[in-house]
Enzyme design. Structure first.
Site, PDB file in Angstrom:
ATOM      1  CB  SER A 113      -0.899   0.029   1.241  1.00  0.00           C
ATOM      2  OG  SER A 113      -1.654  -1.146   1.339  1.00  0.00           O
TER       3      SER A 113
ATOM      4  CD  GLU B  55      -0.881  -5.042   8.908  1.00  0.00           C
ATOM      5  OE1 GLU B  55       0.106  -5.774   9.086  1.00  0.00           O
ATOM      6  OE2 GLU B  55      -1.369  -4.813   7.787  1.00  0.00           O
TER       7      GLU B  55
HETATM    8  C1  LIG Z   1      -6.148  -3.735   1.097  1.00  0.00           C
HETATM    9  C2  LIG Z   1      -4.878  -4.498   1.364  1.00  0.00           C
HETATM   10  C3  LIG Z   1      -3.728  -3.819   1.673  1.00  0.00           C
HETATM   11  C4  LIG Z   1      -2.555  -4.513   1.902  1.00  0.00           C
HETATM   12  N1  LIG Z   1      -1.419  -3.803   2.173  1.00  0.00           N
HETATM   13  C5  LIG Z   1      -0.267  -4.453   2.393  1.00  0.00           C
HETATM   14  C6  LIG Z   1       0.942  -3.721   2.620  1.00  0.00           C
HETATM   15  O1  LIG Z   1       0.961  -2.487   2.630  1.00  0.00           O
HETATM   16  N2  LIG Z   1       2.091  -4.397   2.806  1.00  0.00           N
HETATM   17  C7  LIG Z   1       2.122  -5.758   2.809  1.00  0.00           C
HETATM   18  O2  LIG Z   1       3.202  -6.311   3.024  1.00  0.00           O
HETATM   19  N3  LIG Z   1       1.005  -6.493   2.559  1.00  0.00           N
HETATM   20  C8  LIG Z   1      -0.188  -5.864   2.352  1.00  0.00           C
HETATM   21  N4  LIG Z   1      -1.331  -6.594   2.095  1.00  0.00           N
HETATM   22  C9  LIG Z   1      -1.225  -8.040   1.963  1.00  0.00           C
HETATM   23  C10 LIG Z   1      -1.876  -8.847   3.072  1.00  0.00           C
HETATM   24  O3  LIG Z   1      -1.100  -8.797   4.233  1.00  0.00           O
HETATM   25  C11 LIG Z   1      -2.032 -10.265   2.537  1.00  0.00           C
HETATM   26  O4  LIG Z   1      -2.904 -10.221   1.433  1.00  0.00           O
HETATM   27  C12 LIG Z   1      -2.583 -11.207   3.586  1.00  0.00           C
HETATM   28  O5  LIG Z   1      -1.656 -11.428   4.611  1.00  0.00           O
HETATM   29  C13 LIG Z   1      -2.972 -12.572   2.958  1.00  0.00           C
HETATM   30  O6  LIG Z   1      -1.929 -13.093   2.223  1.00  0.00           O
HETATM   31  P1  LIG Z   1      -2.120 -13.582   0.711  1.00  0.00           P
HETATM   32  O7  LIG Z   1      -2.847 -12.513  -0.046  1.00  0.00           O
HETATM   33  O8  LIG Z   1      -0.779 -14.006   0.195  1.00  0.00           O
HETATM   34  O9  LIG Z   1      -3.090 -14.828   0.777  1.00  0.00           O
HETATM   35  P2  LIG Z   1      -2.665 -16.324   1.181  1.00  0.00           P
HETATM   36  O10 LIG Z   1      -1.851 -16.303   2.408  1.00  0.00           O
HETATM   37  O11 LIG Z   1      -2.079 -16.987  -0.025  1.00  0.00           O
HETATM   38  O12 LIG Z   1      -4.057 -16.957   1.504  1.00  0.00           O
HETATM   39  C14 LIG Z   1      -4.950 -17.449   0.489  1.00  0.00           C
HETATM   40  C15 LIG Z   1      -6.173 -18.049   1.180  1.00  0.00           C
HETATM   41  O13 LIG Z   1      -5.754 -19.188   1.975  1.00  0.00           O
HETATM   42  C16 LIG Z   1      -6.164 -19.034   3.327  1.00  0.00           C
HETATM   43  N5  LIG Z   1      -5.147 -19.574   4.232  1.00  0.00           N
HETATM   44  C17 LIG Z   1      -3.819 -19.358   4.207  1.00  0.00           C
HETATM   45  N6  LIG Z   1      -3.195 -19.999   5.213  1.00  0.00           N
HETATM   46  C18 LIG Z   1      -4.161 -20.624   5.918  1.00  0.00           C
HETATM   47  C19 LIG Z   1      -4.163 -21.443   7.094  1.00  0.00           C
HETATM   48  N7  LIG Z   1      -3.033 -21.716   7.741  1.00  0.00           N
HETATM   49  N8  LIG Z   1      -5.351 -21.906   7.528  1.00  0.00           N
HETATM   50  C20 LIG Z   1      -6.518 -21.627   6.893  1.00  0.00           C
HETATM   51  N9  LIG Z   1      -6.579 -20.863   5.756  1.00  0.00           N
HETATM   52  C21 LIG Z   1      -5.422 -20.367   5.297  1.00  0.00           C
HETATM   53  C22 LIG Z   1      -6.293 -17.519   3.517  1.00  0.00           C
HETATM   54  O14 LIG Z   1      -7.167 -17.213   4.582  1.00  0.00           O
HETATM   55  C23 LIG Z   1      -6.822 -17.085   2.168  1.00  0.00           C
HETATM   56  O15 LIG Z   1      -8.221 -17.262   2.104  1.00  0.00           O
HETATM   57  C24 LIG Z   1      -2.534  -5.933   1.853  1.00  0.00           C
HETATM   58  C25 LIG Z   1      -3.703  -6.626   1.530  1.00  0.00           C
HETATM   59  C26 LIG Z   1      -4.874  -5.921   1.278  1.00  0.00           C
HETATM   60  C27 LIG Z   1      -6.106  -6.706   0.936  1.00  0.00           C
END
Ligand SMILES: Cc1cc2nc3c(=O)[nH]c(=O)nc-3n(C[C@H](O)[C@H](O)[C@H](O)COP(=O)(O)OP(=O)(O)OC[C@H]3O[C@@H](n4cnc5c(N)ncnc54)[C@H](O)[C@@H]3O)c2cc1C
Length: 395
Positions: A163, A246
């Protein structure tokens, strides 16, 4: 909420209200976040005003720009500030509530001196370079490499969902410095000057049409060792401080988010029948959240840290927001698609889109449920097969 204030808290609320009336009067309409340079300038300016008055870091000592205040005073200020459309989103809070508290806890006196005041005054805006294509919920899976070269570290890798990287002055970065130890042990935490050579920021367009987050490609980026926070290999411990902050800050009141009474008003206006069962569930959730919040405030006012239980707040709030916005939009039929200057309808559209992001950012629904199960209810932990083997052997 005023009825729960102690006499001192009520007095502080009155002072804050009067200060806001004088300073925030120009923020009665929603801001155009698509005007990135205008929004950024306003965010810096609003932060400076708060810092001058001591409201930017209420709990900090007066000598360091704070008010020597309590967590409750911070909550009161946030509640009153939320009555205005002031620019206080992640563009500012990544620095003030995540980067700076992390630096103050783990950084050297020189680093604390260098970054605290400029961040407090809006002169430095931050981004968080944590998530990667294969490291989100499982953040310790970070693959961006940092290799020592003299007094510098050379960084190569890719971050995503960063972000405000397109306007940030500095970033907090988690990178792998040792792949031959288990994944949580080979990480190191750095501060990155976002104007350095070797950083390519590419905006991602969101469903709302805005581009608040980015892909960030790091190619032979050089970071001086002086910008490392904490010891080499201790980055996970440092990042946990950032993540705790956070999650505590992920839910805030905001004028731009719709409420259940507003949804009921919209359904009534539409002349469509109300699904009473669904409406009653949402009302119960809204009330439950309100009283849950009182519990969190009580524990904060006693100087306690609420911990994992605060995950419930974001989990329920994000889902409720999505459901109530959907209900309002459904009742409006085609009018729900084109708000056409209808500010309440715009609010429901924004609430619906934002709730989807909120259910992911700062910990997904599933991760929060795991946290509540393990740390609040004491259920058995997830099986983590890669916890004790070298990262280089993980697939
Ligand atoms: C609006 C927004 C702003 C953001 N800003 C930032 C930022 O500034 N900096 C930054 O570094 N990141 C940022 N993010 C990223 C955010 O931290 C990640 O999207 C989030 O941690 C999820 O990771 P992922 O998208 O890789 O999904 P994944 O981790 O790949 O997850 C995919 C799906 O699998 C599920 N899942 C994963 N592991 C498990 C488990 N152990 N048990 C059950 N279910 C599981 C998840 O719940 C999800 O539904 C932002 C995200 C959004 C939406």
């Amino acid at each position: 909420m005023d009825f729960n204030d102690s006499p001192q808290e009520a007095q502080f609320r009155a002072e804050v209200r009067s200060w806001l009336e004088q300073q925030a009067g120009g923020y009665r309409q929603p801001l155009d976040t698509a005007d990135v340079s205008g929004y950024t300038a306003k965010a810096r300016d609003w932060q400076r005003k708060k810092a001058d008055a001591g409201y930017a870091a209420i709990r900090w000592p007066r000598a360091e720009g704070g008010l020597d205040g309590t967590p409750m005073m911070e909550v009161i200020f946030a509640e009153e500030e939320a009555r205005y459309h002031v620019p206080v989103g992640p563009l500012v809070t990544i620095g003030t509530t995540m980067a700076v508290p992390t630096i103050r806890k783990h950084g050297s006196p020189e680093q604390i001196e260098q970054f605290t005041r400029p961040t407090l005054y809006g002169d430095i805006l931050w981004c968080q370079l944590f998530s990667e294509p294969s490291a989100g919920s499982d953040l310790a899976n970070v693959r961006t490499r940092a290799v020592r070269d003299g007094d510098d570290w050379v960084i190569n890798g890719q971050k995503v969902w960063t972000s405000w990287a397109h306007v940030a002055d500095w970033g907090i970065l988690l990178a792998r410095t040792d792949a031959n130890v288990p994944k949580h042990k080979g990480l190191t935490f750095f501060l990155v000057d976002m104007r350095s050579a070797g950083i390519d920021v590419r905006p991602i367009q969101q469903i709302s049409g805005e581009s608040e987050f980015n892909e960030v490609f790091l190619t032979d980026l050089r970071i001086p060792d002086a910008n490392r926070i904490g010891a080499v290999g201790e980055g996970w411990k440092v990042a946990i401080t950032t993540l705790m902050n956070e999650r505590i800050n992920a839910v805030g009141d905001s004028l731009s988010l719709p409420s259940v009474p507003e949804m009921l008003q919209q359904v009534r206006q539409s002349g469509k029948g109300l699904d009473k069962h669904r409406a009653a569930q949402l009302l119960t959730q809204e009330l439950g959240l309100r009283f849950f919040r009182f519990r969190l405030l009580t524990s904060l006012s006693k100087g306690e840290t609420p911990g994992a239980i605060s995950a419930m707040s974001k989990l329920v709030h994000a889902n409720m927001l999505q459901d109530l916005s959907a209900m309002a939009l459904e009742s409006a039929g085609l009018d729900g698609i084109c708000a056409d200057g209808d500010s309440l309808m715009e609010k429901f559209q924004h609430g619906y889109d934002w709730a989807a992001a909120l259910r992911i950012a700062g910990g997904t629904d599933e991760i929060l449920r795991n946290q509540i199960a393990e740390r609040v209810l004491g259920l058995p932990g997830e099986i983590r097969v890669d916890k004790d083997i070298p990262f280089s052997e993980c697939r």
